[in-house]
Design a protein around this motif. Structure first.
Motif, PDB file in Angstrom:
ATOM      1  N   LEU A   5       0.777  -1.053  -0.001  1.00 41.01           N
ATOM      2  CA  LEU A   5       0.415  -0.401   0.042  1.00 41.01           C
ATOM      3  C   LEU A   5       1.247   1.369   0.599  1.00 41.01           C
ATOM      4  O   LEU A   5       1.767   1.305   0.936  1.00 41.01           O
ATOM      5  CB  LEU A   5      -0.957   0.012   1.043  1.00 41.01           C
ATOM      6  CG  LEU A   5      -2.130  -1.182   0.930  1.00 41.01           C
ATOM      7  CD1 LEU A   5      -3.230  -1.152   2.643  1.00 41.01           C
ATOM      8  CD2 LEU A   5      -2.558  -1.403   0.409  1.00 41.01           C
ATOM      9  N   TYR A  11      -7.612   1.529   0.727  1.00 40.65           N
ATOM     10  CA  TYR A  11      -9.116   1.621  -0.140  1.00 40.65           C
ATOM     11  C   TYR A  11     -10.047   1.750   0.258  1.00 40.65           C
ATOM     12  O   TYR A  11     -10.765   2.382   0.392  1.00 40.65           O
ATOM     13  CB  TYR A  11      -8.515   0.777  -1.372  1.00 40.65           C
ATOM     14  CG  TYR A  11      -9.847   1.014  -2.601  1.00 40.65           C
ATOM     15  CD1 TYR A  11     -10.352   1.743  -3.284  1.00 40.65           C
ATOM     16  CD2 TYR A  11     -11.322   0.133  -2.547  1.00 40.65           C
ATOM     17  CE1 TYR A  11     -10.801   2.184  -3.877  1.00 40.65           C
ATOM     18  CE2 TYR A  11     -12.202  -0.287  -3.397  1.00 40.65           C
ATOM     19  CZ  TYR A  11     -11.856   1.056  -4.362  1.00 40.65           C
ATOM     20  OH  TYR A  11     -13.129   1.312  -5.317  1.00 40.65           O
ATOM     21  N   GLN A 106     -15.419   0.607  -8.956  1.00 41.18           N
ATOM     22  CA  GLN A 106     -15.226   1.664  -8.656  1.00 41.18           C
ATOM     23  C   GLN A 106     -15.872   2.768  -9.786  1.00 41.18           C
ATOM     24  O   GLN A 106     -15.793   3.789  -9.487  1.00 41.18           O
ATOM     25  CB  GLN A 106     -13.053   1.471  -9.128  1.00 41.18           C
ATOM     26  CG  GLN A 106     -12.462   1.137  -8.343  1.00 41.18           C
ATOM     27  CD  GLN A 106     -11.490   1.756  -8.525  1.00 41.18           C
ATOM     28  OE1 GLN A 106     -11.057   3.139  -8.714  1.00 41.18           O
ATOM     29  NE2 GLN A 106     -10.372   0.087  -9.764  1.00 41.18           N
ATOM     30  N   ARG A 121      -8.698   3.743  -7.222  1.00 40.26           N
ATOM     31  CA  ARG A 121      -6.943   2.682  -6.716  1.00 40.26           C
ATOM     32  C   ARG A 121      -6.555   2.423  -8.200  1.00 40.26           C
ATOM     33  O   ARG A 121      -7.149   1.848  -8.565  1.00 40.26           O
ATOM     34  CB  ARG A 121      -6.910   1.080  -5.714  1.00 40.26           C
ATOM     35  CG  ARG A 121      -8.656   0.468  -6.343  1.00 40.26           C
ATOM     36  CD  ARG A 121      -8.199  -0.939  -4.925  1.00 40.26           C
ATOM     37  NE  ARG A 121      -9.281  -1.581  -5.029  1.00 40.26           N
ATOM     38  CZ  ARG A 121      -9.855  -2.575  -4.280  1.00 40.26           C
ATOM     39  NH1 ARG A 121      -8.452  -2.780  -3.684  1.00 40.26           N
ATOM     40  NH2 ARG A 121     -10.548  -3.650  -4.830  1.00 40.26           N
ATOM     41  N   ARG A 123      -2.744   0.139  -9.387  1.00 40.46           N
ATOM     42  CA  ARG A 123      -1.375  -1.159  -9.034  1.00 40.46           C
ATOM     43  C   ARG A 123      -0.526  -0.685  -9.879  1.00 40.46           C
ATOM     44  O   ARG A 123      -0.934  -0.795 -11.325  1.00 40.46           O
ATOM     45  CB  ARG A 123      -1.381  -2.549  -9.408  1.00 40.46           C
ATOM     46  CG  ARG A 123      -3.127  -2.590  -8.181  1.00 40.46           C
ATOM     47  CD  ARG A 123      -3.438  -3.862  -7.463  1.00 40.46           C
ATOM     48  NE  ARG A 123      -4.605  -4.054  -6.686  1.00 40.46           N
ATOM     49  CZ  ARG A 123      -5.367  -4.654  -6.359  1.00 40.46           C
ATOM     50  NH1 ARG A 123      -5.067  -5.468  -7.133  1.00 40.46           N
ATOM     51  NH2 ARG A 123      -6.009  -5.215  -4.873  1.00 40.46           N
ATOM     52  N   GLU A 132      -0.394  -0.682  -4.403  1.00 43.60           N
ATOM     53  CA  GLU A 132      -1.826  -0.087  -4.844  1.00 43.60           C
ATOM     54  C   GLU A 132      -1.717   0.894  -4.311  1.00 43.60           C
ATOM     55  O   GLU A 132      -0.998   1.713  -3.562  1.00 43.60           O
ATOM     56  CB  GLU A 132      -2.832  -0.774  -4.000  1.00 43.60           C
ATOM     57  CG  GLU A 132      -4.174  -0.294  -4.647  1.00 43.60           C
ATOM     58  CD  GLU A 132      -4.723  -1.522  -3.490  1.00 43.60           C
ATOM     59  OE1 GLU A 132      -4.838  -1.957  -4.453  1.00 43.60           O
ATOM     60  OE2 GLU A 132      -5.393  -0.461  -2.771  1.00 43.60           O
ATOM     61  N   LEU A 134      -3.628   5.116  -4.007  1.00 44.37           N
ATOM     62  CA  LEU A 134      -5.103   5.813  -4.135  1.00 44.37           C
ATOM     63  C   LEU A 134      -5.379   7.172  -4.989  1.00 44.37           C
ATOM     64  O   LEU A 134      -4.038   7.765  -4.133  1.00 44.37           O
ATOM     65  CB  LEU A 134      -5.507   5.302  -3.204  1.00 44.37           C
ATOM     66  CG  LEU A 134      -5.358   4.417  -1.875  1.00 44.37           C
ATOM     67  CD1 LEU A 134      -6.924   3.814  -1.215  1.00 44.37           C
ATOM     68  CD2 LEU A 134      -6.344   2.962  -3.036  1.00 44.37           C
ATOM     69  N   ALA A 165      -2.816   8.598 -11.167  1.00 51.65           N
ATOM     70  CA  ALA A 165      -2.052   7.455 -10.336  1.00 51.65           C
ATOM     71  C   ALA A 165      -0.003   7.562 -10.291  1.00 51.65           C
ATOM     72  O   ALA A 165       0.492   7.671  -9.575  1.00 51.65           O
ATOM     73  CB  ALA A 165      -2.782   6.238 -10.025  1.00 51.65           C
TER      74      ALA A 165
END
Length: 704
Positions: A5, A11, A106, A121, A123, A132, A134, A165
Motif C-alpha cells: 500500500l 482503499y 470503482q 485505486r 496498481r 496500490e 489511491l 496515479a
C-alpha cells in the motif's frame, strides 16, 4: 500477488468513510496544486484549475463502451512514452484489469450518487512487488477540459486517473515529462523489457538482411500472440525532438504496435508485381496524439495528398526496386485506391483518422530505430503456452567491498555480488534462459541518477558453492551495459552450473538491484556469500581443509566401438573424498569433447582422485576406463596465489591469468593426457582411449 500500500492508504477504509460522510475524498498526500504538477511545468501552463470529474460532465464514467487502445490521448505533457504504453495495455484486457482492479466496483453509480466516495485505486509493479496507489478525482483542467491525458470518448476518465496515479507514484506530473517506454511497460505488467535496436548508435541498419527481417517479424508476431506489449520510436539528436519526418512520423516520439498481419498479395491486386511472394507483411501502429500518421505505403491517405512529383520515384536511388519501394508505388497506385472499403474491412486494414495506421514491415524496419518488447512471462502451471519458472533475488552494491564495476576493471570486478544456478536439461540439450537486472531508482527513496548497469554470465564448476576468485574469460557471456532501470538478457545454456555477476559499469557505484531469472529446467538460484569453507572450531579434533583442487575434463580420444547394437554415449564421473560428480552424456561419440569441471576442498590431499569414463545404456551403464590422480601427479601442478610460478603469464594483480593459452586463469595448473586403465587393483591394464585433463591445485582455499 504481493501488494504494498502506497503511503499506507487503505482503499476499503477510505471509501467506506467518505461514503458515510457523503463528501468525496481529497488526497492531502498529492494535493491539487503546483507541487503536484511540478514547479517548472506549472509555470509553463496558465489558467490551470483543479476540478472534480463530476464537475466536468453530467454522467462521468471510468470506462465507457469498453476499454480500447483509442481511449488514451496525450495532453500538454511530454509523456508520449506513458501514453503509448497505456494504449497497448488497453488492447489486452486481462493485463489492463491488473492495473485497474475491480472496475465495476470503482465505477460511478448514477442511481446512488450519495454513495460516491471519490476514491480510485490503481496498481503498478515496482522492484519486485505490486504497489496500490489511491487517488481522488481532482484533475488539472483548463477551460473545462483535462490538461494532460484524456480519453477520445467524452465522459470517460480512466486514462486521466491512471496518469494521475502514475504521477503520484513518481512524485509529480512533471516527472513524467520525458521517460522510457520500457519502464512504463514493466510498471504496468511486471513483465520483462527487451530493447531491440533497428539501427545502431551510428545509424546503420541492423536488420538489412532479408532473412533477419523475416525472423524479427515472425518473432514480433509470436510475441503479440503471447500478449507481449510492444512500442517503438525514432531516436533523435538534440534539437530534433518531435521533428516530423518526410513520411509523417515524429522523431523522439513513442508509438504503440497494435497488430501485425500478413496480407495475401492476390487480394490487393498486386500479384503481377510480386510474383513468387504470396503475402506481404504489415504492421499496425498508433500515435498517442491521435493524429499525425504515417503518409507512406498503406497509410490511411494512401498518398493521395502527395503531388505527382512526390509520387514519381527517383531513378537514381539505389533502392528503387527494393520490396519497400515497390510496396510504396503499389499502395499509391490506382489499383490500391480502387480496392473497396468492404475488401479492406475483410482484410482488416481499415482504420480511422485517429492516429492509427498500417505500414509495410520493410518500411517499419527502415523508419524506426528502436523497438521495446515487454514480455509477460507465463509462470502459470495451467497454461497452453510455454511456462517458465521464476526466481527472484534482491541485492546491493555496497562500498567499499561489494561494488567492483564491470570486467573492464579486473582488479575489483570479482568483489561484486555473485549468484549461481543450475541448468538441469537432459541429453545435453540447451535451455533458454531470460535474466532481467533492475536497479532501484525509486524517487520516493532518493533523488539520484541512474547508473550504468549490466551483468556477466558464465559456466563454472558443476559443484561450486563458494565465491569465484578466478574466472575463465573465454566462457563469459555479457549483457549490454546501459543507463536504464532494466537490463534484459536472453541466452541458451547447456546443462551445468552457472554464475551471474551483476555490476555497475564503474567501481564504487552503490545501489539496490533486483535479479529475475526465468527458465524451465533451472534450479538452485542462490547467492554465494562465503569465500571458502569455514575452518572447524575444534581444529585439534576435526581436521581442517588443506588444499583446493580443480579438475577439468577437456576431451577423450579413441574410445572403442560398442559391440553389438547401439552407439557409444560416454560421460565422466569424478570421485574425491566421498564426493562424486557426473558430467552430461555426449551422444554417439568415440572422441567426445567436454566442458566439465569440478572443484574439491580437501582435508586429506594424500587420497587419490578417481576419474571414470562410462557408456550410458538403457538398462545398465558400462565401464570404459579410469585414471587416478595421486598427490604425486598433482605435485607438478600445485601453487599458491601468494607465490606465482616464474613461467606464469598473468600479472600479479590480474585475477584472470592467461586467456590465450591453455591456462584458464591460474598459473599453477597444467594439462595432462592420460591413458585409460581398468578397475583392477594393480591398475596397470591399459584400455582403449586417452583422457585430457586440466589439473589445478593450491594450498590457498581462495585460489579459484
Amino acid at each position: 500477488m504481493r501488494i504494498e500500500l502506497f503511503r499506507d492508504q487503505k482503499y476499503a477504509k477510505l471509501r467506506k468513510h467518505h461514503q458515510e460522510l457523503g463528501v468525496p475524498w481529497t488526497d492531502s498526500s498529492f494535493p491539487a496544486g503546483n507541487a503536484s504538477i511540478g514547479l517548472k511545468k506549472s509555470k509553463e501552463l496558465h489558467g490551470v484549475e483543479w476540478r472534480r470529474i463530476s464537475e466536468l460532465c453530467n454522467n462521468p464514467r471510468l470506462v465507457k463502451d469498453g476499454v480500447g487502445r483509442h481511449d488514451v490521448v496525450q495532453g500538454k505533457l511530454g509523456n508520449c512514452w506513458f501514453v503509448a504504453a497505456a494504449s497497448v495495455l488497453a488492447g489486452i484486457e486481462k493485463l489492463w484489469e491488473k492495473v485497474i482492479p475491480d472496475v465495476q466496483d470503482q465505477e460511478w453509480d448514477p442511481e446512488n450518487p450519495g454513495k460516491y466516495s471519490g476514491v480510485f485505486r490503481f496498481r503498478f509493479w515496482r522492484f519486485g512487488r505490486w504497489i496500490e496507489i489511491l487517488v481522488d478525482d481532482l484533475i488539472p483542467t483548463r477551460n473545462g477540459s483535462p490538461v494532460f491525458t484524456y480519453s477520445k470518448e467524452p465522459g470517460e476518465f480512466w486514462s486521466a486517473l491512471l496518469e494521475k496515479a502514475y504521477a503520484k507514484l513518481n512524485g509529480s506530473y512533471e516527472a513524467l515529462d520525458g521517460g522510457n517506454i520500457s519502464d512504463a511497460l514493466v510498471d504496468f505488467t511486471g513483465g520483462v523489457a527487451e530493447l531491440i535496436q533497428l539501427r545502431s548508435d551510428s545509424g546503420a541498419l541492423t536488420y538489412r538482411d532479408e532473412d533477419k527481417k523475416i525472423e524479427l517479424y515472425n518473432r514480433i508476431l509470436k510475441e503479440i500472440g503471447e500478449h507481449a506489449l510492444i512500442c517503438c520510436a525514432i531516436r533523435c539528436e538534440g534539437g530534433q525532438q518531435e521533428e516530423k519526418t518526410d513520411c509523417g512520423l515524429v522523431k523522439g516520439h513513442a508509438y504503440g504496435v497494435t497488430a501485425v498481419k500478413k496480407v495475401p498479395v492476390g487480394s490487393i491486386g498486386l500479384t503481377n508485381l510480386f510474383k513468387g511472394r504470396e503475402k506481404l507483411s504489415l504492421v499496425r501502429l498508433r500515435n498517442p496524439w491521435g493524429e499525425k500518421e504515417w503518409n507512406g505505403a498503406f497509410s490511411d491517405s494512401g498518398g493521395e495528398g502527395d503531388s505527382e512529383a512526390d509520387r514519381e520515384p527517383d531513378i537514381n536511388q539505389q533502392q528503387l526496386y527494393s520490396i519497400s519501394h515497390l510496396i510504396t508505388l503499389c499502395s499509391r497506385s490506382m489499383e490500391w485506391r480502387m480496392i473497396s472499403d468492404k475488401e479492406k474491412q475483410k482484410l482488416g486494414l481499415v482504420t480511422e483518422d485517429d492516429g492509427e495506421f498500417w505500414m509495410p514491415w520493410d518500411d517499419f524496419i527502415e523508419q524506426f530505430t528502436d523497438v521495446s518488447i515487454n514480455h509477460v512471462i507465463n509462470t502459470s502451471l495451467f497454461s497452453f503456452y510455454k511456462t517458465w519458472k521464476q526466481y527472484t533475488k534482491e541485492g546491493n552494491w555496497t562500498r567499499p567491498d561489494r561494488c567492483g564495476g564491470c570486467l573492464n576493471y579486473p582488479e575489483s570486478f570479482l568483489a561484486n555480488p555473485q549468484y549461481r544456478f543450475d541448468v538441469t536439461t537432459k541429453d545435453n540439450t540447451t535451455e533458454e534462459v531470460i535474466i532481467q537486472l533492475s536497479q532501484n531508482d525509486d524517487n520516493r527513496l532518493a533523488t539520484r541518477e541512474r547508473i550504468v548497469i549490466g551483468m556477466h554470465v558464465w559456466k563454472v564448476e558443476c559443484n561450486r558453492k563458494f565465491r569465484i576468485h578466478k574466472i575463465d574469460l573465454q566462457n563469459v557471456k555479457s549483457s549490454d551495459f546501459i543507463k536504464s532501470r532494466h537490463v534484459f538478457y536472453r541466452t541458451s545454456l547447456k546443462p551445468g552450473r552457472y554464475c551471474i555477476i551483476p555490476s555497475s559499469f564503474k567501481p564504487g557505484e552503490d545501489g539496490q538491484f533486483l535479479i529475475r531469472l526465468f527458465g524451465d529446467e533451472i534450479s538452485g538460484f542462490t547467492e554465494m556469500l562465503e569465500d571458502e569453507p569455514k575452518t572447524p572450531n575444534c581444529a585439534c579434533i576435526f581436521k581442517g581443509f588443506q588444499t583446493v583442487t580443480r579438475v577439468s575434463v577437456r576431451c577423450i580420444q579413441g574410445l572403442p566401438e560398442k559391440k553389438g547394437i547401439g552407439k557409444t554415449d560416454p560421460y565422466v564421473t569424478i570421485k574425491c573424498e566421498g564426493e562424486t560428480v557426473k558430467s552430461s552424456v555426449v551422444e554417439n561419440s568415440l572422441n567426445p569433447e567436454f566442458n566439465f569441471s569440478a572443484i574439491f576442498y580437501r582435508k586429506d590431499p594424500d587420497k587419490d582422485i578417481l576419474v571414470q569414463v562410462w557408456d550410458h545404456n538403457m538398462l545398465l551403464d558400462s565401464f570404459l576406463g579410469q585414471v587416478t590422480i595421486s598427490r604425486a601427479v598433482l605435485a607438478d601442478f600445485t601453487g599458491t596465489s601468494k607465490s606465482k610460478s616464474s613461467t606464469a603469464t598473468a600479472e600479479p594483480d590480474n585475477p584472470f591469468g592467461d586467456t590465450e593459452g591453455d591456462s584458464i586463469g591460474y598459473s599453477g595448473g597444467g594439462i595432462v593426457k592420460l591413458d585409460l586403465r581398468s578397475k583392477d587393483k594393480n591398475k596397470l591394464d591399459k584400455l582403449p582411449g586417452t583422457i585430457q585433463l586440466l589439473l589445478e591445485n593450491d594450498t590457498n582455499l581462495s585460489a579459484f
